[in-house]
Design a protein around this motif. Sequence first.
Motif, short mmCIF file in Angstrom:
data_model
loop_
_atom_site.label_atom_id
_atom_site.label_comp_id
_atom_site.label_asym_id
_atom_site.label_seq_id
_atom_site.Cartn_x
_atom_site.Cartn_y
_atom_site.Cartn_z
N ASP A 1 36.98 41.19 39.63
CA ASP A 1 37.13 41.29 41.07
C ASP A 1 35.79 41.17 41.79
N MET A 2 34.72 41.64 41.14
CA MET A 2 33.40 41.53 41.75
C MET A 2 33.03 40.07 41.97
N ARG B 1 35.14 37.51 42.17
CA ARG B 1 36.05 36.92 43.16
C ARG B 1 35.65 37.34 44.57
N ALA B 2 35.16 38.57 44.71
CA ALA B 2 34.68 39.03 46.02
C ALA B 2 33.46 38.23 46.44
N ARG C 1 26.79 46.43 41.93
CA ARG C 1 28.06 47.11 42.22
C ARG C 1 28.09 48.52 41.64
N ASP D 1 36.50 45.44 33.76
CA ASP D 1 37.60 44.69 33.13
C ASP D 1 37.09 43.32 32.73
N THR E 1 50.12 34.30 43.25
CA THR E 1 49.72 35.25 44.29
C THR E 1 50.36 34.86 45.61
N GLY F 1 48.96 39.25 49.34
CA GLY F 1 48.03 39.46 48.24
C GLY F 1 48.70 39.97 46.97
N ARG G 1 46.19 30.37 41.00
CA ARG G 1 44.74 30.24 41.01
C ARG G 1 44.33 28.97 40.28
#
Length: 180
Positions: free
Chosen positions: A1-2, A4-5, A39, A53, A94, A99, A121
């Motif tokens: 997620d980091m 993707r952010a 992070r 993850d 998605t 979301g 995706r």
Amino acid sequence: DMLRAAVAAGTEVGKQAKDYMDSGKLVPDDVIIGVVKDRLEEDDCKSQGWLLDGFPRTQAQAKALEEAGVTADCFLFLDVPDEVLVERVVGRRTDPVTGKIYHMTFSPPEDEEVKQRLEQRSDDTEEKVKVRLEQFHKNVEAVKDSYTDIMVTINGNKAPSDVSDTIIDTIEEMTGAKAE
């Protein structure tokens, strides 16, 4: 997620990561290490703890975390056959409006309107998943070797609720803290 952010934010590292992710390749260590270190320095990670993850994915990443003073209480390895992983990833979609993540076989949307707007995706194709799995298999033993004293292998080829329960129980046992 980091990652993707960072991609969504359009940061320089996010743009670099997107090129690798879109081709199904792992993002190189020099791109990802800084994102993770930054992070983990944020207040919520310091006060509540953290879970990575899919990271570290290489021995170099594991060493970089160690050199940065980042230590984990436990290392969970979810053991799932490759063909099951491919099926899970390729069927994932998605909803761009909410979301919410669906799976076209295991948890499809009931609403036809939602079904029509679902997006896959760019890196969730069978070809790209297989590239990621090849790279995973090249690196996994070296990563596991970095965490032998805190590693627990969990059968990830069970019902999601069973896997979740096992993960929570393991985290609580390894850390002595209540997992949420």
